[in-house]
Design a protein around this motif. Structure first.
Motif, PDB file in Angstrom:
ATOM      1  N   ALA A  56      79.936  58.028  44.284  1.00 27.08           N
ATOM      2  CA  ALA A  56      81.205  57.928  45.009  1.00 27.08           C
ATOM      3  C   ALA A  56      82.050  59.181  44.773  1.00 27.08           C
ATOM      4  CB  ALA A  56      81.966  56.673  44.588  1.00 27.08           C
ATOM      5  N   ARG A  77      86.874  58.055  53.987  1.00 29.53           N
ATOM      6  CA  ARG A  77      86.349  56.945  53.191  1.00 29.53           C
ATOM      7  C   ARG A  77      85.106  57.408  52.455  1.00 29.53           C
ATOM      8  NH1 ARG A  77      86.196  51.814  57.166  1.00 29.53           N
ATOM      9  NH2 ARG A  77      87.746  52.538  58.650  1.00 29.53           N
ATOM     10  N   ARG A  78      85.046  57.064  51.175  1.00 29.65           N
ATOM     11  CA  ARG A  78      83.839  57.370  50.410  1.00 29.65           C
ATOM     12  C   ARG A  78      82.710  56.483  50.923  1.00 29.65           C
ATOM     13  NH1 ARG A  78      85.708  55.678  44.817  1.00 29.65           N
ATOM     14  NH2 ARG A  78      86.723  54.178  46.170  1.00 29.65           N
ATOM     15  N   ASP A 116      84.543  52.648  51.484  1.00 29.64           N
ATOM     16  CA  ASP A 116      85.944  52.295  51.303  1.00 29.64           C
ATOM     17  C   ASP A 116      86.444  51.539  52.520  1.00 29.64           C
ATOM     18  OD1 ASP A 116      87.055  53.314  48.809  1.00 29.64           O
ATOM     19  OD2 ASP A 116      86.591  55.319  49.572  1.00 29.64           O
ATOM     20  N   ALA A 120      92.140  52.427  51.919  1.00 29.52           N
ATOM     21  CA  ALA A 120      91.911  53.459  50.907  1.00 29.52           C
ATOM     22  C   ALA A 120      92.010  54.869  51.471  1.00 29.52           C
ATOM     23  CB  ALA A 120      90.535  53.265  50.271  1.00 29.52           C
ATOM     24  N   GLU A 121      92.112  55.003  52.784  1.00 25.81           N
ATOM     25  CA  GLU A 121      92.005  56.320  53.415  1.00 25.81           C
ATOM     26  C   GLU A 121      93.023  57.336  52.912  1.00 25.81           C
ATOM     27  OE1 GLU A 121      91.471  56.513  57.630  1.00 25.81           O
ATOM     28  OE2 GLU A 121      89.801  55.099  57.577  1.00 25.81           O
ATOM     29  N   VAL A 124      91.959  58.434  49.445  1.00 24.82           N
ATOM     30  CA  VAL A 124      90.702  59.196  49.497  1.00 24.82           C
ATOM     31  C   VAL A 124      90.951  60.600  50.041  1.00 24.82           C
ATOM     32  CG1 VAL A 124      88.428  59.324  50.610  1.00 24.82           C
ATOM     33  CG2 VAL A 124      89.203  57.175  49.591  1.00 24.82           C
ATOM     34  N   ALA A 148      92.118  57.036  44.157  1.00 30.86           N
ATOM     35  CA  ALA A 148      91.040  56.697  45.102  1.00 30.86           C
ATOM     36  C   ALA A 148      89.993  55.815  44.424  1.00 30.86           C
ATOM     37  CB  ALA A 148      90.396  57.965  45.653  1.00 30.86           C
ATOM     38  N   GLU A 149      89.661  56.150  43.190  1.00 29.29           N
ATOM     39  CA  GLU A 149      88.630  55.394  42.480  1.00 29.29           C
ATOM     40  C   GLU A 149      89.092  53.989  42.120  1.00 29.29           C
ATOM     41  OE1 GLU A 149      87.581  58.184  39.387  1.00 29.29           O
ATOM     42  OE2 GLU A 149      86.067  59.125  40.672  1.00 29.29           O
ATOM     43  N   HIS A 151      90.183  51.999  44.244  1.00 31.14           N
ATOM     44  CA  HIS A 151      89.750  51.184  45.386  1.00 31.14           C
ATOM     45  C   HIS A 151      88.268  50.867  45.232  1.00 31.14           C
ATOM     46  CE1 HIS A 151      93.355  51.569  47.921  1.00 31.14           C
ATOM     47  NE2 HIS A 151      93.500  52.741  47.313  1.00 31.14           N
ATOM     48  N   GLU A 152      87.947  49.590  45.270  1.00 27.01           N
ATOM     49  CA  GLU A 152      86.538  49.181  45.191  1.00 27.01           C
ATOM     50  C   GLU A 152      85.859  49.432  46.534  1.00 27.01           C
ATOM     51  OE1 GLU A 152      84.622  48.015  42.634  1.00 27.01           O
ATOM     52  OE2 GLU A 152      86.336  48.404  41.321  1.00 27.01           O
ATOM     53  N   LEU A 153      84.608  49.831  46.483  1.00 26.68           N
ATOM     54  CA  LEU A 153      83.836  50.024  47.698  1.00 26.68           C
ATOM     55  C   LEU A 153      83.350  48.672  48.216  1.00 26.68           C
ATOM     56  CD1 LEU A 153      81.713  53.104  46.585  1.00 26.68           C
ATOM     57  CD2 LEU A 153      83.757  53.113  47.996  1.00 26.68           C
TER      58      LEU A 153
END
Length: 169
Positions: A56, A77-78, A116, A120-121, A124, A148-149, A151-153
């Motif tokens: 990520a 988004r990741r 994401d 989360a944008e 990110v 950013a991290e 935020h859970e994917l």
């Protein structure tokens, strides 16, 4: 072996159109012996999560390049593609969990796609602009990457890949 491939939305779109995922530079992340050694404790699930987190972070680096090239249509988004393959070699010269693939990964080997959510944008986009400075120890940049991290994917099944790409377009 479960591997985690850093990606971006355009890479997912190419995967849908070609039927295989082409990792940039052949780089992926996995639960390697070196990654296992770098943690004092943790079961396989926790260590797999660590490998996915490295992918990520690498996705942020890919986004930084795309944004730097003016790709304003790329969703901020990741993206991490999880796949199962044994066609990898260890990369002790890179991060603890880094591996190299010898070629593209067929869609049939994809186990899941992690992305994401839209909320989360903003974080990110900020993190992508700061990730290089964070890697060099800049505390403000590390804070932005951490945002950013936090935020859970989200998890998507391989069968949802085409729908996911369309949704992000």
């Amino acid at each position: 072996m479960r591997i985690y491939l850093p990606a971006t939305w355009p890479m997912l779109a190419r995967t849908v159109s070609t039927g295989s995922f082409e990792p940039l530079g052949g780089t992926a992340f996995a639960l390697t012996p070196k990654l296992r050694e770098s943690y004092v404790a943790g079961d396989d699930e926790e260590l797999e999560y660590a490998a996915m987190s490295e992918a990520a972070r690498a996705s942020l680096r890919l986004l930084a390049v795309e944004f730097g090239l003016g790709e304003t249509g790329t969703p901020a988004r990741r993206v991490v593609v999880a796949a199962d393959t044994d066609d990898v070699t260890l990369r002790p010269d890179l991060d603890d969990g880094a591996v190299r693939l010898t070629g593209p990964v067929p869609v049939a080997k994809i186990a899941a796609v992690h992305v994401d959510l839209p909320e989360a944008e903003h974080a990110v986009r900020e993190a992508a602009a700061a990730v290089d400075k964070a890697d060099l120890g800049d505390l403000d940049a590390e804070f932005l990457v951490g945002e950013a991290e936090d935020h859970e994917l989200a998890w998507y099944a391989p069968s949802e890949l085409a729908f996911l790409v369309e949704l992000g377009s």
